[in-house]
Design an enzyme around this catalytic site. Structure first.
Site, PDB file in Angstrom:
ATOM      1  N   TRP A 151       0.796  -1.229   0.000  1.00  0.00           N
ATOM      2  CA  TRP A 151       0.000   0.000   0.000  1.00  0.00           C
ATOM      3  C   TRP A 151       0.830   1.282   0.000  1.00  0.00           C
ATOM      4  CZ3 TRP A 151       2.184   1.552   4.387  1.00  0.00           C
ATOM      5  CH2 TRP A 151       2.373   0.631   5.429  1.00  0.00           C
ATOM      6  N   ASN A 152       2.141   1.180   0.069  1.00  0.00           N
ATOM      7  CA  ASN A 152       2.912   2.425   0.218  1.00  0.00           C
ATOM      8  C   ASN A 152       3.128   3.173  -1.096  1.00  0.00           C
ATOM      9  OD1 ASN A 152       4.518   0.291  -0.546  1.00  0.00           O
ATOM     10  ND2 ASN A 152       6.264   0.863   0.721  1.00  0.00           N
ATOM     11  N   LYS A 175      -3.098  -7.377  -8.435  1.00  0.00           N
ATOM     12  CA  LYS A 175      -3.972  -7.199  -7.268  1.00  0.00           C
ATOM     13  C   LYS A 175      -3.337  -6.139  -6.361  1.00  0.00           C
ATOM     14  CE  LYS A 175      -4.169  -8.984  -3.218  1.00  0.00           C
ATOM     15  NZ  LYS A 175      -4.468  -7.745  -2.480  1.00  0.00           N
ATOM     16  N   THR A 231       4.316 -12.511   4.418  1.00  0.00           N
ATOM     17  CA  THR A 231       3.505 -12.828   3.239  1.00  0.00           C
ATOM     18  C   THR A 231       4.392 -13.392   2.135  1.00  0.00           C
ATOM     19  OG1 THR A 231       1.927 -11.114   3.817  1.00  0.00           O
ATOM     20  CG2 THR A 231       1.908 -11.833   1.543  1.00  0.00           C
ATOM     21  N   GLU A 249       9.785  -8.701  -3.450  1.00  0.00           N
ATOM     22  CA  GLU A 249      10.335  -7.455  -2.908  1.00  0.00           C
ATOM     23  C   GLU A 249       9.777  -7.308  -1.509  1.00  0.00           C
ATOM     24  OE1 GLU A 249      12.556  -5.673  -4.046  1.00  0.00           O
ATOM     25  OE2 GLU A 249      12.627  -6.365  -6.117  1.00  0.00           O
ATOM     26  N   CYS A 283      10.178   0.296   2.175  1.00  0.00           N
ATOM     27  CA  CYS A 283      10.854  -0.952   2.529  1.00  0.00           C
ATOM     28  C   CYS A 283      12.372  -0.810   2.660  1.00  0.00           C
ATOM     29  CB  CYS A 283      10.524  -2.018   1.498  1.00  0.00           C
ATOM     30  SG  CYS A 283      10.743  -1.441  -0.182  1.00  0.00           S
TER      31      CYS A 283
HETATM   32  O1  TXE Z   1       1.259  -6.441   4.117  1.00  0.00           O
HETATM   33  P1  TXE Z   1       1.138  -7.853   3.451  1.00  0.00           P
HETATM   34  P2  TXE Z   1       0.175  -5.614   4.964  1.00  0.00           P
HETATM   35  C1  TXE Z   1       4.898  -4.612   6.302  1.00  0.00           C
HETATM   36  C2  TXE Z   1       4.605  -3.507   7.267  1.00  0.00           C
HETATM   37  C3  TXE Z   1       3.167  -3.731   7.616  1.00  0.00           C
HETATM   38  C4  TXE Z   1       3.001  -5.213   7.465  1.00  0.00           C
HETATM   39  C5  TXE Z   1       1.623  -5.661   7.111  1.00  0.00           C
HETATM   40  O2  TXE Z   1       5.412  -3.666   8.402  1.00  0.00           O
HETATM   41  O3  TXE Z   1       2.878  -3.357   8.924  1.00  0.00           O
HETATM   42  O4  TXE Z   1       3.875  -5.564   6.432  1.00  0.00           O
HETATM   43  O5  TXE Z   1       1.122  -4.920   5.994  1.00  0.00           O
HETATM   44  C6  TXE Z   1      -1.296  -9.528  -0.228  1.00  0.00           C
HETATM   45  N1  TXE Z   1      -1.244 -14.638  -0.778  1.00  0.00           N
HETATM   46  N2  TXE Z   1       4.929  -4.188   4.938  1.00  0.00           N
HETATM   47  O6  TXE Z   1      -0.771  -6.520   5.681  1.00  0.00           O
HETATM   48  O7  TXE Z   1       0.255  -8.722   4.248  1.00  0.00           O
HETATM   49  C7  TXE Z   1      -2.024  -8.380   0.407  1.00  0.00           C
HETATM   50  O8  TXE Z   1      -3.392  -8.404   0.104  1.00  0.00           O
HETATM   51  C8  TXE Z   1      -1.180 -13.675  -1.712  1.00  0.00           C
HETATM   52  C9  TXE Z   1       6.210  -3.985   4.404  1.00  0.00           C
HETATM   53  O9  TXE Z   1      -0.444  -4.644   4.071  1.00  0.00           O
HETATM   54  O10 TXE Z   1       2.497  -8.339   3.152  1.00  0.00           O
HETATM   55  C10 TXE Z   1      -1.285  -7.193  -0.199  1.00  0.00           C
HETATM   56  O11 TXE Z   1      -1.756  -6.936  -1.511  1.00  0.00           O
HETATM   57  N3  TXE Z   1      -1.205 -12.358  -1.407  1.00  0.00           N
HETATM   58  C11 TXE Z   1       6.199  -3.982   2.936  1.00  0.00           C
HETATM   59  C12 TXE Z   1       0.156  -7.679  -0.269  1.00  0.00           C
HETATM   60  O12 TXE Z   1       0.064  -9.119  -0.236  1.00  0.00           O
HETATM   61  C13 TXE Z   1      -1.318 -12.008  -0.122  1.00  0.00           C
HETATM   62  C14 TXE Z   1       5.074  -3.313   2.263  1.00  0.00           C
HETATM   63  C15 TXE Z   1       1.025  -7.208   0.884  1.00  0.00           C
HETATM   64  O13 TXE Z   1       0.376  -7.521   2.087  1.00  0.00           O
HETATM   65  C16 TXE Z   1      -1.390 -12.983   0.902  1.00  0.00           C
HETATM   66  C17 TXE Z   1       3.826  -3.621   2.917  1.00  0.00           C
HETATM   67  C18 TXE Z   1      -1.356 -14.350   0.527  1.00  0.00           C
HETATM   68  N4  TXE Z   1      -1.394 -15.335   1.429  1.00  0.00           N
HETATM   69  C19 TXE Z   1       3.796  -4.006   4.218  1.00  0.00           C
HETATM   70  N5  TXE Z   1      -1.488 -12.333   2.086  1.00  0.00           N
HETATM   71  C20 TXE Z   1       7.548  -3.586   2.358  1.00  0.00           C
HETATM   72  N6  TXE Z   1       8.611  -3.875   3.044  1.00  0.00           N
HETATM   73  O14 TXE Z   1       7.622  -3.032   1.267  1.00  0.00           O
HETATM   74  C21 TXE Z   1      -1.470 -11.004   1.821  1.00  0.00           C
HETATM   75  N7  TXE Z   1      -1.367 -10.800   0.489  1.00  0.00           N
END
Ligand code: TXE
Length: 483
Positions: A151-152, A175, A231, A249, A283
């Protein structure tokens, strides 16, 4: 500007809706108000998107690469012309200040479309002479790729994945994160306007479950995820079960090392960019700032002074330099880390609290005297929280900097060029900076080592992750069989 899109999904060149899917509210992080409501993709929507992508990919792959590239460069031009509208939408979707979104989102998406559009015509195989016989190789697309976004940087992530995928002749189902579903739909609209055949780039909304359904579908050949390491492990495992290609990533806990001969103003500037830009939701941030003991207090004083000049406010206003966290959930995660930092004995230099106003605001926070074992020095926080650690000598700081499961980025501030290259040479990280921090030009590979990911985005390297080589042996003489 209306932010409620004509449909939640964009499939086969048009908006599509299916209200049977779970509701996805789009919440403006600066006020908490709901701007739009979308719906997660149902199995029927997922099937529609993958069917469209598979059919469109077969035709798209027959286009000459230069013609494919022309579509992408045209899309880049449209994105630049619409930068103001796209930036405003990005600000509403994410809560990031408009002064950031005007220069870092649609613009960097356009950079990717332009770069890979230009590269498309040069994607070739090679001729391998073997005396009389020879081999030629053909660079072929992988097929249907799934992109899953965080989402960032919703516009940038969609473009960083779509541009190399499409340049190579693949189709994509993207997605977005359920937290920021709007921007990728605009990317899809623009690609169609630029002449992309319908079905080559599709957007399906949804939570993790939708992502998982896409990853496991047999029609999908490759998955590229930007998200959390947790994830990443799940998606990598699901893709491995079907032997699919992946790009991951993921997150980091990257070190930024400030030596005693560094230009303090630049080092403080780098630390600010690498911790507070986008409210720290990046990230590759350098969230462990190692400062040489001899300059520590000077560094901290200047850092506190410059941080006090941040303009925290409504992200739609030009002068705002710090906006809210993307969501209430993310704000609560970060507040938890602030409590841990205080409880574990770090010295609070500034910030450390939620702001008393509407929206999900956290004051830019600096902790000093942080030690390697503290939670805020070990875990990715993804918020405006900088941990400053002390060090005495080079070998010690290199070992400590590498003592993390992650390896996305690393930075060094010093005027000694030999030391700069010597230290960077020993740091375990994919994206490194000398006297700078967090630059991500599309021309350079971007990605992590260790638990920070697999593969590289951007640059010519990305082509390797969206194509595969077919090798063809050509015999000029007779076949000699034993019988
Ligand atoms: O990330 P997710 P979230 C970190 C950050 C944050 C935490 C949770 O610390 O507090 O992650 O954020 C999809 N199969 N970062 O929940 O869960 C999900 O729908 C397939 C760091 O938003 O990793 C979304 O589109 N897809 C990070 C994407 O994966 C799945 C950036 C990321 O979600 C899935 C974001 C599955 N089983 C959050 N589960 C960075 N370092 O860049 C989730 N998704």
């Amino acid at each position: 500007m209306t932010v409620q899109p004509k449909g939640s999904h964009f499939i086969n060149g048009a908006y599509v809706e299916d209200t049977a899917g779970d509701a996805i509210p789009v919440v403006f992080a600066a006020t908490g108000e709901t701007l739009a409501t979308l719906h997660a993709g149902t199995p029927a929507i997922i099937d529609q998107a993958l069917t469209a992508a598979a059919a469109a990919q077969r035709e798209w792959a027959t286009w000459s690469p230069r013609e494919r590239g022309r579509v992408l460069t045209r899309a880049a031009q449209i994105m630049r012309e619409r930068n103001e509208d796209l930036s405003q939408l990005e600000t509403l979707d994410t809560g990031k200040p408009i002064q950031e979104t005007r220069v870092a989102d649609a613009t960097s998406g356009a950079d990717a479309l332009e770069y890979f559009g230009g590269l498309a015509g040069s994607l070739t195989g090679e001729h391998i002479p073997l005396g009389e016989d020879w081999v030629y190789t053909v660079r072929e697309p992988l097929g249907v790729c799934v992109g899953i976004g965080a989402w960032n940087y919703p516009t940038q992530i969609a473009c960083w994945k779509a541009a190399p995928a499409l340049a190579c002749g693949n189709a994509m189902v993207f997605k977005p994160s359920e937290t920021t579903p709007l921007c990728a739909l605009k990317v899809a609209e623009i690609l169609i306007e630029a002449g992309l055949p319908k079905g080559v780039f599709n957007v399906v909304q949804g939570m993790g479950q939708t992502g998982a359904q896409l990853v496991t579908d047999p029609r999908v050949d490759k998955v590229s995820l930007t998200g959390s390491p947790a994830t990443g492990k799940k998606v990598y495992a699901a893709a491995a079960a079907e032997m699919k290609h992946v790009t991951m990533e993921l997150g980091g806990k990257s070190p930024m090392i400030v030596f005693d001969d560094a230009d303090i103003e630049n080092a403080v500037g780098g630390a600010i960019l690498g911790n507070f830009y986008s409210s720290g939701q990046i990230c590759s941030n350098g969230t462990r700032v190692f400062v040489h003991k001899s300059i520590k207090e000077k560094f901290l004083a200047r850092l506190a002074e410059r941080t006090s000049q941040a303009v925290i406010g409504d992200p739609r206003e030009d002068e705002t330099s710090i906006g809210p966290m993307v969501s209430e959930a993310q704000m609560n995660i970060v507040l938890g880390y602030l409590d841990k930092g205080k409880a574990e004995g770090a010295r609070l230099i500034c910030g450390g609290t939620r702001l008393d106003r509407d929206g999900f605001y956290i004051a830019p926070t600096v902790f000093a005297d942080v030690t390697d074992d503290m939670t805020i020095a070990r875990e990715e926080i993804f918020g405006p929280v900088m941990a400053v650690l002390d060090f005495d000598d080079e070998a010690e700081v290199i070992a400590r900097a590498n003592d993390t499961p992650y390896g996305l980025a690393a930075g060094v501030f010093t005027k000694d060029i030999s030391r700069a290259h010597r230290v960077i040479g020993q740091l375990q990280a994919g994206s490194c900076f000398i006297n700078s921090y967090n630059d991500a030009p599309v021309e350079a590979p971007f990605g992590g080592v260790k638990a920070s990911g697999v593969g590289r985005e951007n640059s010519k390297q990305a082509i390797e992750h969206y194509s595969q080589m077919k090798s063809v042996y050509v015999r000029m003489g007779d076949v000699e069989a034993p019988f």
